[in-house]
Write a protein that holds these residues in place. Sequence first.
Motif, PDB file in Angstrom:
ATOM      1  N   PHE C 131      -5.181   6.036   4.945  1.00  0.00           N
ATOM      2  CA  PHE C 131      -6.028   4.942   4.366  1.00  0.00           C
ATOM      3  C   PHE C 131      -5.305   3.549   4.626  1.00  0.00           C
ATOM      4  CE2 PHE C 131      -7.105   2.097   0.646  1.00  0.00           C
ATOM      5  CZ  PHE C 131      -8.433   1.921   0.971  1.00  0.00           C
ATOM      6  N   SER C 132      -5.900   2.935   5.606  1.00  0.00           N
ATOM      7  CA  SER C 132      -5.377   1.561   6.217  1.00  0.00           C
ATOM      8  C   SER C 132      -6.318   0.522   6.491  1.00  0.00           C
ATOM      9  CB  SER C 132      -4.664   2.096   7.486  1.00  0.00           C
ATOM     10  OG  SER C 132      -4.048   1.061   8.143  1.00  0.00           O
ATOM     11  N   PRO C 133      -6.723  -0.009   5.316  1.00  0.00           N
ATOM     12  CA  PRO C 133      -7.880  -1.163   5.341  1.00  0.00           C
ATOM     13  C   PRO C 133      -7.408  -2.263   6.106  1.00  0.00           C
ATOM     14  CG  PRO C 133      -7.059  -0.900   3.271  1.00  0.00           C
ATOM     15  CD  PRO C 133      -6.341   0.228   3.955  1.00  0.00           C
ATOM     16  N   PRO C 134      -8.410  -3.146   6.461  1.00  0.00           N
ATOM     17  CA  PRO C 134      -7.771  -4.315   7.120  1.00  0.00           C
ATOM     18  C   PRO C 134      -6.982  -5.319   6.154  1.00  0.00           C
ATOM     19  CG  PRO C 134     -10.067  -4.317   7.040  1.00  0.00           C
ATOM     20  CD  PRO C 134      -9.772  -2.930   6.411  1.00  0.00           C
ATOM     21  N   GLN C 136      -7.325  -8.570   5.006  1.00  0.00           N
ATOM     22  CA  GLN C 136      -8.231  -9.638   4.797  1.00  0.00           C
ATOM     23  C   GLN C 136      -7.530 -10.759   3.673  1.00  0.00           C
ATOM     24  OE1 GLN C 136     -11.537  -7.104   3.858  1.00  0.00           O
ATOM     25  NE2 GLN C 136     -12.370  -7.558   6.003  1.00  0.00           N
ATOM     26  N   CYS C 194      -5.329  -8.165   0.682  1.00  0.00           N
ATOM     27  CA  CYS C 194      -6.483  -7.618   0.529  1.00  0.00           C
ATOM     28  C   CYS C 194      -6.990  -7.247  -0.807  1.00  0.00           C
ATOM     29  CB  CYS C 194      -6.368  -6.122   1.228  1.00  0.00           C
ATOM     30  SG  CYS C 194      -7.967  -5.097   1.549  1.00  0.00           S
TER      31      CYS C 194
END
Lengths: 302, 302, 302, 302
Positions: C131-134, C136, C194
């Motif tokens: 799991f590696s969201p941007p 932001q 994020c």
Amino acid sequence: MATHRFHPLRYFNVIGTAEPCLRISDGDTIITDTVDASGLDAHEAAVAQRPNPMTGPFFVEGAEPGDTLAVRIDRLTPSRATGWTYSPLSHTVLDPAAIADQPSQQRAVWSIDREAGTVQLREPVKGLETFSPPLQPMIGCFGVAPAGGQALSTATSARNGGNMDYRLFAPGTTAWFPVSVPGALFYLGDGHACQGDGEIVGTGIETSFEMEVTLRVLKRTIGWPRGETADDIFTVGNARPLDQALQHATTEMLRWLGEDYGLDSRAASHLMGQVVRYDVGNVFNPAFTVACRIARQWLPKL
Amino acid sequence: MATHRFHPLRYFNVIGTAEPCLRISDGDTIITDTVDASGLDAHEAAVAQRPNPMTGPFFVEGAEPGDTLAVRIDRLTPSRATGWTYSPLSHTVLDPAAIADQPSQQRAVWSIDREAGTVQLREPVKGLETFSPPLQPMIGCFGVAPAGGQALSTATSARNGGNMDYRLFAPGTTAWFPVSVPGALFYLGDGHACQGDGEIVGTGIETSFEMEVTLRVLKRTIGWPRGETADDIFTVGNARPLDQALQHATTEMLRWLGEDYGLDSRAASHLMGQVVRYDVGNVFNPAFTVACRIARQWLPKL
Amino acid sequence: MATHRFHPLRYFNVIGTAEPCLRISDGDTIITDTVDASGLDAHEAAVAQRPNPMTGPFFVEGAEPGDTLAVRIDRLTPSRATGWTYSPLSHTVLDPAAIADQPSQQRAVWSIDREAGTVQLREPVKGLETFSPPLQPMIGCFGVAPAGGQALSTATSARNGGNMDYRLFAPGTTAWFPVSVPGALFYLGDGHACQGDGEIVGTGIETSFEMEVTLRVLKRTIGWPRGETADDIFTVGNARPLDQALQHATTEMLRWLGEDYGLDSRAASHLMGQVVRYDVGNVFNPAFTVACRIARQWLPKL
Amino acid sequence: MATHRFHPLRYFNVIGTAEPCLRISDGDTIITDTVDASGLDAHEAAVAQRPNPMTGPFFVEGAEPGDTLAVRIDRLTPSRATGWTYSPLSHTVLDPAAIADQPSQQRAVWSIDREAGTVQLREPVKGLETFSPPLQPMIGCFGVAPAGGQALSTATSARNGGNMDYRLFAPGTTAWFPVSVPGALFYLGDGHACQGDGEIVGTGIETSFEMEVTLRVLKRTIGWPRGETADDIFTVGNARPLDQALQHATTEMLRWLGEDYGLDSRAASHLMGQVVRYDVGNVFNPAFTVACRIARQWLPKL
């Protein structure tokens, strides 16, 4: 003005349109039995299911949609010597951070002493050894069939009444309900031997009752339940959050003060602003209940 | 135990940390003047600005963060013969559909008859010609400086008190506030000659007062304002919606019953479930106020 | 149109009137440092206190009460390689019955990879190994001094902005705030690497930032914060419950569509009814945040 | 896997237990007609009554209480070339102070251009001359019979679905409903040609439809409606205020992430905290609707 002694054979967990259990005339009195919120009768026999099994429906001749059914609560007599409550406090009345600290839900039994007019926990609890509040019977759930073919759970309440759990629905009070179907179809049950504001443990002292009520048809239209006691008039709103319940009740009171007491919105606000009282019926059920109450002493004499 | 007669020279529209107007000792009494919610004094001279100009802050020697300031309300004497209210009802208490039907906001003047102990509209209003409820003075807005350097508008309320508009903040009541800064920094004002539940016209009968209060430091910690009257103890929650205010008040009462009366959560719920009362302080300000109240007669004897 | 590189020496936990840290001209750009929500700087040194220590206040020449301060977010660069969050979910987003089942609160550390433009939990968690969201970046808390001498905790938000925790307060967005004091007194901080909708674990990925913003004074008056992105315009309401936050945001959008796009209430409702979007900024802080957003493609061309 | 073409002869304004209009097998497809929210059919003939007349109920063989009914929305084809909306904005989305300024409620007619895939106001409105958003059909009201013999108005929604007015209930989505009665008893209707978030004018573009859905029984138990699209999974909560709807939806998502994706509460919170999206289905009906949505790209691969 007949008096009917009705022995229920079945119970209902929704308030809706169903085959009447009895047809009565406008002005008649009903004496009947109600079971407790879990379906236990006067002998603690389980004869019905949760939630709040209702006795009824009673068809009142002459009641038509748009009318009002006035229900005078003549007498509420517990039909057994015990009732039960839950503990601890409901999630709905606690800060979320306090919820996890509460003990598990338990059922407690209370003795109901009709002679002394008191209730008391049957098993001693530290600090409450002498706690013995008055027996103050009330109807937790009652009302008439709602509009449009709805059948509403006796867990909740709406414009047609239902599970309001308001302690002023007690002997001496006349409750008004807006009629939506021919005959009104009146249901009642869920008696409490005692209950504080808000039904904050999720129950009153739940027990079975013999209830006596007198039903009258008023040829007038109301929007929400109303009530009359010796001292007060009140209106009831049922909704979430409490704010919305309070808005319904207040708006209905404004309407009542105009209809019956000749007060326009401004005059009514002068009166209400100084003397209104708000009561929290329940803050536990799916719809919360708030009553807007005014002492008769402040009402214009007509 | 000195008594100080303080004549304010300036007023505050926020409750926060400011230079004290007077330093007093623990146990001292203050007699002082307060102006009405719009800044009019005893001569109806405009000496301060809206909202709710406060007299204070009073520095109480020995009060430290984590303590409690107990404010006994000794006397609230209106200092002029008139007060004012608004009409019609506030938007916050009406069904949205009813809002558009209300007349425009107007200010009405009430006569305050200290001899008779009553109030009455000065201009006659149809239906209210004889409406003359009792003079029941109360403090609308009072409290102590909040934590963390905040300065909170006197339009609203929070843990530190503020604009709670609860009618039991009246002579004979002792209010408790949680202290967050050295000296507590106590403010008071916004007296009402009368007010129903909820302050539902947006005002009580707003007037100037001579107020007498006695301040005492308790070396104990509370979470929300509390109060003691001859008959009751109560706790106060300030928040929106009403549900959250009620949760704060109920949780604080649960804590109090444990601390001072030895009731654990389960025992406290048995007691509260049967005898608790909820009062709506205000349902008008940015934060609404709900009180959780228990009659002393039900409390365990210690 | 100068650019100022400002190195903060102190931080603020309330947004109110305080001595400016820097005076700038209308149109100037500020490049400055912000610490994380708990006061940790780029070196993870604890240089300030909770909650949400703010850099500022910046005095903008020419800004007067009644004006609007437009804050273009030019750049948000994390100044260290890690951030932190809490788990589990906040009480505010769970059914009360589910609260007791949650594990205890823990702090987790996330790696911030500026090259890859992603974030990732530093310690592996079962099921989230990839799991590696941007990355932001967004500003959690910023705004201008409120009216009337108030000083509001950076834990909460109001008309003047504050702790809104809305993910569209991101590079490329211009935020508008209503000015209440001379110079506007602008504060910023609480950057997140994020964050999903609602800040439902009580944090975004909290870290320190170098932030670059350009401030401009608009000679117009607004009621609540607004924002412009390349694709959308939006308005923000801050209140509890969510319903009230949504009402503030929607009413402000109605006003904006009238002021700048010539749509009367009826026309605006036709447009909004078909294309409006609502975003939940936070459902965790004392005041919740809802944005009312409309894509520019649907706005009348002027 | 049969396909049934069903022509309704009667419509329902409550979702409850009634005589099935058709019995189908698990996996079958239904093609049927729905009328608009006011009961107008494809020929604008008034064939049913408000609110939201439903086609159904369909009995699905093998569906038992405790199961889940999965409803794949295959196709929603408007069956006439016009739809209607109300203006102005609903009271529920405006600050109370703004309500009195709104114009009176009116009905507007929209042209539905199936070729162009757009909708447009039939009478020109100043500023909206070129406003022509996409035709985005959705189901406003659908669901299964609730538990306990309830019959719930199609004006509202609950655990069993109902009038949720959520724009992602659109072609390509599979909706899940918790089954409470044998056969599930599925109802549908109230199609919208277009609708923004919240149904904030009290309607979408209301029109009649030919709807095609495929029904499948899942031998699993859910608490609230769920949905699957190509890109997202989502859960739906129905309640007032929005906060409570959001709590139901979030708690249901937490449960789903555990059941199907192996995430415990802590892991699920890490994922949701960074990538969750909240959508407001409606903020108009008696029960508001909030969806909790997660993009499939973030879900653990199983």
